[in-house]
Design a protein around this motif. Structure first.
Motif, PDB file in Angstrom:
ATOM      1  N   ILE A   1      17.308  61.343  54.470  1.00 35.16           N
ATOM      2  CA  ILE A   1      16.701  62.012  53.317  1.00 35.16           C
ATOM      3  C   ILE A   1      15.192  61.964  53.514  1.00 35.16           C
ATOM      4  O   ILE A   1      14.611  60.886  53.636  1.00 35.16           O
ATOM      5  CB  ILE A   1      17.082  61.303  52.007  1.00 35.16           C
ATOM      6  N   PHE A   2      14.552  63.124  53.560  1.00 39.49           N
ATOM      7  CA  PHE A   2      13.109  63.132  53.805  1.00 39.49           C
ATOM      8  C   PHE A   2      12.305  63.694  52.631  1.00 39.49           C
ATOM      9  O   PHE A   2      11.077  63.685  52.653  1.00 39.49           O
ATOM     10  CB  PHE A   2      12.767  63.888  55.097  1.00 39.49           C
ATOM     11  N   SER A   3      13.000  64.141  51.589  1.00 38.08           N
ATOM     12  CA  SER A   3      12.313  64.596  50.383  1.00 38.08           C
ATOM     13  C   SER A   3      13.199  64.313  49.177  1.00 38.08           C
ATOM     14  O   SER A   3      14.407  64.549  49.212  1.00 38.08           O
ATOM     15  CB  SER A   3      11.999  66.094  50.458  1.00 38.08           C
ATOM     16  N   PHE A   4      12.551  63.776  48.131  1.00 38.84           N
ATOM     17  CA  PHE A   4      13.269  63.497  46.874  1.00 38.84           C
ATOM     18  C   PHE A   4      12.269  63.790  45.760  1.00 38.84           C
ATOM     19  O   PHE A   4      11.376  63.006  45.482  1.00 38.84           O
ATOM     20  CB  PHE A   4      13.718  62.036  46.855  1.00 38.84           C
ATOM     21  N   VAL A   5      12.432  64.942  45.146  1.00 41.74           N
ATOM     22  CA  VAL A   5      11.505  65.390  44.113  1.00 41.74           C
ATOM     23  C   VAL A   5      12.157  65.239  42.747  1.00 41.74           C
ATOM     24  O   VAL A   5      13.297  65.675  42.540  1.00 41.74           O
ATOM     25  CB  VAL A   5      11.080  66.863  44.334  1.00 41.74           C
ATOM     26  N   HIS A   6      11.436  64.608  41.821  1.00 40.43           N
ATOM     27  CA  HIS A   6      11.928  64.454  40.453  1.00 40.43           C
ATOM     28  C   HIS A   6      10.832  64.899  39.501  1.00 40.43           C
ATOM     29  O   HIS A   6       9.706  64.414  39.554  1.00 40.43           O
ATOM     30  CB  HIS A   6      12.287  62.985  40.175  1.00 40.43           C
ATOM     31  N   ARG A   7      11.162  65.863  38.654  1.00 38.89           N
ATOM     32  CA  ARG A   7      10.188  66.417  37.705  1.00 38.89           C
ATOM     33  C   ARG A   7       8.875  66.806  38.407  1.00 38.89           C
ATOM     34  O   ARG A   7       7.778  66.419  38.000  1.00 38.89           O
ATOM     35  CB  ARG A   7       9.924  65.430  36.576  1.00 38.89           C
ATOM     36  N   LYS A   8       9.024  67.527  39.502  1.00 42.18           N
ATOM     37  CA  LYS A   8       7.914  68.071  40.298  1.00 42.18           C
ATOM     38  C   LYS A   8       7.087  66.995  41.012  1.00 42.18           C
ATOM     39  O   LYS A   8       6.049  67.299  41.581  1.00 42.18           O
ATOM     40  CB  LYS A   8       6.995  68.935  39.431  1.00 42.18           C
ATOM     41  N   GLN A   9       7.559  65.739  40.991  1.00 39.74           N
ATOM     42  CA  GLN A   9       6.859  64.643  41.661  1.00 39.74           C
ATOM     43  C   GLN A   9       7.641  64.240  42.913  1.00 39.74           C
ATOM     44  O   GLN A   9       8.794  63.840  42.837  1.00 39.74           O
ATOM     45  CB  GLN A   9       6.735  63.429  40.733  1.00 39.74           C
TER      46      GLN A   9
ATOM     47  N   PHE B   1      26.060  60.371  48.158  1.00 43.10           N
ATOM     48  CA  PHE B   1      26.736  60.980  47.006  1.00 43.10           C
ATOM     49  C   PHE B   1      25.635  61.406  46.032  1.00 43.10           C
ATOM     50  O   PHE B   1      25.058  60.571  45.335  1.00 43.10           O
ATOM     51  CB  PHE B   1      27.676  59.971  46.344  1.00 43.10           C
ATOM     52  N   ILE B   2      25.349  62.690  45.986  1.00 44.29           N
ATOM     53  CA  ILE B   2      24.254  63.209  45.165  1.00 44.29           C
ATOM     54  C   ILE B   2      24.835  63.776  43.873  1.00 44.29           C
ATOM     55  O   ILE B   2      25.579  64.759  43.882  1.00 44.29           O
ATOM     56  CB  ILE B   2      23.458  64.292  45.924  1.00 44.29           C
ATOM     57  N   HIS B   3      24.512  63.103  42.757  1.00 44.09           N
ATOM     58  CA  HIS B   3      25.061  63.473  41.454  1.00 44.09           C
ATOM     59  C   HIS B   3      24.146  64.444  40.714  1.00 44.09           C
ATOM     60  O   HIS B   3      22.941  64.508  40.974  1.00 44.09           O
ATOM     61  CB  HIS B   3      25.279  62.226  40.586  1.00 44.09           C
ATOM     62  N   GLY B   4      24.751  65.120  39.753  1.00 48.39           N
ATOM     63  CA  GLY B   4      24.004  66.117  38.986  1.00 48.39           C
ATOM     64  C   GLY B   4      22.923  65.545  38.096  1.00 48.39           C
ATOM     65  O   GLY B   4      22.068  66.279  37.600  1.00 48.39           O
ATOM     66  N   ASN B   5      22.932  64.216  37.861  1.00 51.67           N
ATOM     67  CA  ASN B   5      21.867  63.602  37.060  1.00 51.67           C
ATOM     68  C   ASN B   5      20.694  63.135  37.914  1.00 51.67           C
ATOM     69  O   ASN B   5      19.786  62.471  37.429  1.00 51.67           O
ATOM     70  CB  ASN B   5      22.426  62.425  36.252  1.00 51.67           C
ATOM     71  N   GLY B   6      20.745  63.467  39.224  1.00 54.84           N
ATOM     72  CA  GLY B   6      19.636  63.111  40.118  1.00 54.84           C
ATOM     73  C   GLY B   6      19.824  61.802  40.841  1.00 54.84           C
ATOM     74  O   GLY B   6      19.009  61.415  41.676  1.00 54.84           O
ATOM     75  N   GLU B   7      20.905  61.085  40.529  1.00 57.54           N
ATOM     76  CA  GLU B   7      21.141  59.798  41.178  1.00 57.54           C
ATOM     77  C   GLU B   7      21.857  59.970  42.508  1.00 57.54           C
ATOM     78  O   GLU B   7      22.730  60.826  42.649  1.00 57.54           O
ATOM     79  CB  GLU B   7      21.964  58.904  40.257  1.00 57.54           C
ATOM     80  N   ILE B   8      21.456  59.152  43.471  1.00 57.37           N
ATOM     81  CA  ILE B   8      22.077  59.193  44.803  1.00 57.37           C
ATOM     82  C   ILE B   8      22.675  57.826  45.119  1.00 57.37           C
ATOM     83  O   ILE B   8      21.959  56.821  45.091  1.00 57.37           O
ATOM     84  CB  ILE B   8      21.050  59.551  45.898  1.00 57.37           C
ATOM     85  N   ARG B   9      23.974  57.809  45.411  1.00 60.17           N
ATOM     86  CA  ARG B   9      24.571  56.582  45.935  1.00 60.17           C
ATOM     87  C   ARG B   9      24.638  56.690  47.447  1.00 60.17           C
ATOM     88  O   ARG B   9      25.040  57.727  47.989  1.00 60.17           O
ATOM     89  CB  ARG B   9      25.981  56.364  45.383  1.00 60.17           C
ATOM     90  N   ILE B  10      24.227  55.609  48.109  1.00 64.12           N
ATOM     91  CA  ILE B  10      24.154  55.616  49.563  1.00 64.12           C
ATOM     92  C   ILE B  10      25.047  54.502  50.105  1.00 64.12           C
ATOM     93  O   ILE B  10      24.853  53.325  49.791  1.00 64.12           O
ATOM     94  CB  ILE B  10      22.705  55.423  50.045  1.00 64.12           C
ATOM     95  N   ASP B  11      26.035  54.877  50.893  1.00 65.21           N
ATOM     96  CA  ASP B  11      26.908  53.919  51.571  1.00 65.21           C
ATOM     97  C   ASP B  11      26.536  53.916  53.048  1.00 65.21           C
ATOM     98  O   ASP B  11      26.447  54.987  53.680  1.00 65.21           O
ATOM     99  CB  ASP B  11      28.382  54.319  51.430  1.00 65.21           C
ATOM    100  N   THR B  12      26.320  52.741  53.612  1.00 61.36           N
ATOM    101  CA  THR B  12      25.974  52.647  55.032  1.00 61.36           C
ATOM    102  C   THR B  12      26.955  51.708  55.731  1.00 61.36           C
ATOM    103  O   THR B  12      27.432  50.733  55.142  1.00 61.36           O
ATOM    104  CB  THR B  12      24.538  52.127  55.240  1.00 61.36           C
TER     105      THR B  12
END
Length: 399
Positions: free
Chosen positions: A129-137, A210-221
Motif C-alpha cells: 500500500i503506497f497511498s492512503f488518503v482520508h478526507r483529502k489528507q 481487507f479494505i472495508h467501506g468505512n475506510g478501515e483496512i485489516r492486514i494479515d501477514t
C-alpha cells in the motif's frame, strides 16, 4: 520478601482500571506484617458492570508512609499489576454489509480503491500500500512494507548480530510478487491477496488486505521459510512513514518508557499519551529505541485531530521515530541524525529481545529470539478524525 523488617512503614493501595480509567480504588489496611509473615487480603471489586471486549486490571502500589533519609514520603517501593478474568460478553459486531460501497480500478502498475471519504492504492510491483488518503489528507509518505531488521543495539554489536543475521537486512528489499488476486464478491469489502518470494531466502511472504467501506483496512501477514537453513530473525513486522505533522501519539499497552520482549515487566499496561520526539531515547550511539510491547492499539494524529490507529489482533510491538531505521544504523553520534519530514512507524509482531547479560558477546536468551519458522500476525489500520470520534471510542467501536 523483607528478612528483618515489618511492613508497617509502608502504605498499600489498590486500583481497578479499564481502558485507562480507574473504576475503584482503596487501601490494604493493617499492613503490620513481620518479616516472612503472610496474610490474605480481600478487595471489594464485585459488582462491576463489565463492558464487552474490555480488559480489567488491578494494580497494587506500596509507598513510604513517612519521609526517610533516602527518599520522600510517598516514594513508590513496589507495585504489581494483574489482569482480572472477569467474564465479559463479546462486542456486537458491526453489520459490515451496511458500510458504504468500495470500488476499484486497476492498470498494469497499481490497484486504486475508492470509498466514501477515503482512497487506497496498492502497487502491483511490490504488493505494498503506497497511498492512503482520508478526507483529502494523505496519511502515508512511504509505502507499508515488510521489515525483518532493526538498527543494531550495543548488545547486538557485541555479539556480532549484524554479521550473523545480515541476510535479513535486505530481505524485504529483495521481494518479488509472484501472484496477486482481487476478490470483490461483497460491494462493501475488497480483498486483495499478494503472494511474494523473498529472493535469496527461499521463503514465501503473503499479505492479505481487507479494505472495508468505512475506510478501515485489516492486514494479515504470513511468513513461510523454505528448505534453506536460515538464522534467527531480528524482527518480524511492517513499517511505513507518515508526514511529520502526525507526531502526537497515544497507545494502550505497556509504558510509559520503552519496553522490549525481555525488558517489559517494569511497565504497566495502561493508556498513555505523548509525542514521537518525547518517546525517542537518545542513546550515546543511535540505535534501536522507543519500542512499546503488548500494545492493544497505537494512534498517531496531527494538531487537527486527523490520524491513523493501528489495532492489534490481539497485540503488537510498536515504535515511532522521527528518523529512519537506516539513519539510526548509520549514525555514530546523535548529532549525525538528519532532520526528516516524516515519521517512521513500526508495526511488528515482535522483535528479538535486547539481551544484556553482557555487551561483549553474550547472545539474547533463546526464549526471546525468533527462529526462522512460520509466523503470521494481523492488525487493523483505521483512519480517524476527531470530528467523528475520540481515539478511545474508535477502539471500542472497532469492527
Amino acid at each position: 520478601k523483607y528478612d528483618f523488617r515489618n511492613l508497617d512503614f509502608l502504605d498499600a493501595t489498590w486500583e481497578l482500571m479499564a481502558n485507562g480509567k480507574t473504576l475503584k480504588k482503596g487501601e490494604l489496611k493493617q499492613l503490620n506484617l513481620k518479616a516472612k509473615e503472610k496474610r490474605d487480603f480481600s478487595i471489594p471489586i464485585k459488582g462491576i458492570e463489565t463492558i464487552p471486549e474490555t480488559e480489567y486490571f488491578v494494580k497494587f502500589i506500596f509507598k513510604l508512609k513517612n519521609k526517610q533519609a533516602w527518599a520522600e514520603k510517598g516514594h513508590i517501593m513496589a507495585w504489581e499489576q494483574f489482569k482480572i478474568p472477569f467474564p465479559t460478553k463479546k462486542a456486537i459486531k458491526k453489520d459490515i454489509s451496511k458500510f458504504p460501497k468500495v470500488k476499484y480500478t486497476e492498470n498494469e502498475n497499481e490497484i486504486s480503491v475508492i470509498g466514501k471519504g477515503f482512497s487506497v492504492k496498492i502497487s502491483k510491483t511490490t504488493g505494498a500500500i503506497f497511498s492512503f488518503v482520508h478526507r483529502k489528507q494523505e496519511l502515508l509518505s512511504s509505502p507499508l512494507v515488510p521489515n525483518f531488521w532493526r538498527a543494531p543495539t550495543d548488545n547486538d554489536q557485541g555479539n556480532k548480530m549484524p554479521q550473523r543475521l545480515e541476510i535479513w537486512k535486505t530481505a524485504a528489499q529483495n521481494l518479488k510478487v509472484t501472484n496477486l488476486k482481487i476478490n470483490h464478491q461483497q460491494p462493501h469489502l475488497l480483498e486483495v491477496t499478494v503472494n511474494s518470494k523473498l529472493n535469496g531466502l527461499d521463503a514465501n511472504y503473503t499479505r492479505v488486505y481487507f479494505i472495508h467501506g468505512n475506510g478501515e483496512i485489516r492486514i494479515d501477514t504470513k511468513f513461510e521459510p523454505g528448505n534453506k537453513e536460515l538464522p534467527n530473525i531480528p524482527r518480524f513486522g511492517m513499517q511505513l512513514q507518515m508526514p511529520k505533522e502526525f507526531n502526537k501519539i497515544q497507545w494502550f499497552g505497556r509504558g510509559p518508557h520503552e519496553t522490549y520482549w525481555d525488558r517489559k515487566t517494569g511497565a504497566a499496561v495502561d493508556l498513555y499519551s505523548s509525542s514521537v520526539q518525547a518517546e525517542e531515547h537518545s542513546y550515546i550511539r543511535p540505535q534501536e529505541n522507543a519500542n512499546k510491547t503488548d500494545v492493544r492499539w497505537f494512534a498517531l494524529q496531527n494538531k487537527k485531530g486527523q490520524g491513523i490507529m493501528a489495532i492489534g489482533q490481539p497485540l503488537l510491538s510498536v515504535s515511532a521515530w522521527s528518523n529512519t531505521l537506516w539513519d539510526l544504523e548509520k549514525a555514530k553520534h546523535p548529532h549525525e541524525l538528519p532532520k526528516r519530514n516524516s515519521i517512521t512507524l513500526n508495526l511488528d509482531y515482535k522483535q528479538m529481545g535486547v539481551g544484556g547479560d553482557n555487551s561483549w558477546g553474550a547472545n539474547t536468551h533463546k526464549k526471546y529470539t525468533l527462529p526462522a519458522k512460520e509466523y503470521s500476525y494481523s492488525f487493523r489500520l483505521k483512519p480517524f478524525s476527531s470530528e467523528d470520534y475520540t481515539i478511545g471510542e474508535l477502539f471500542i467501536l472497532g469492527i
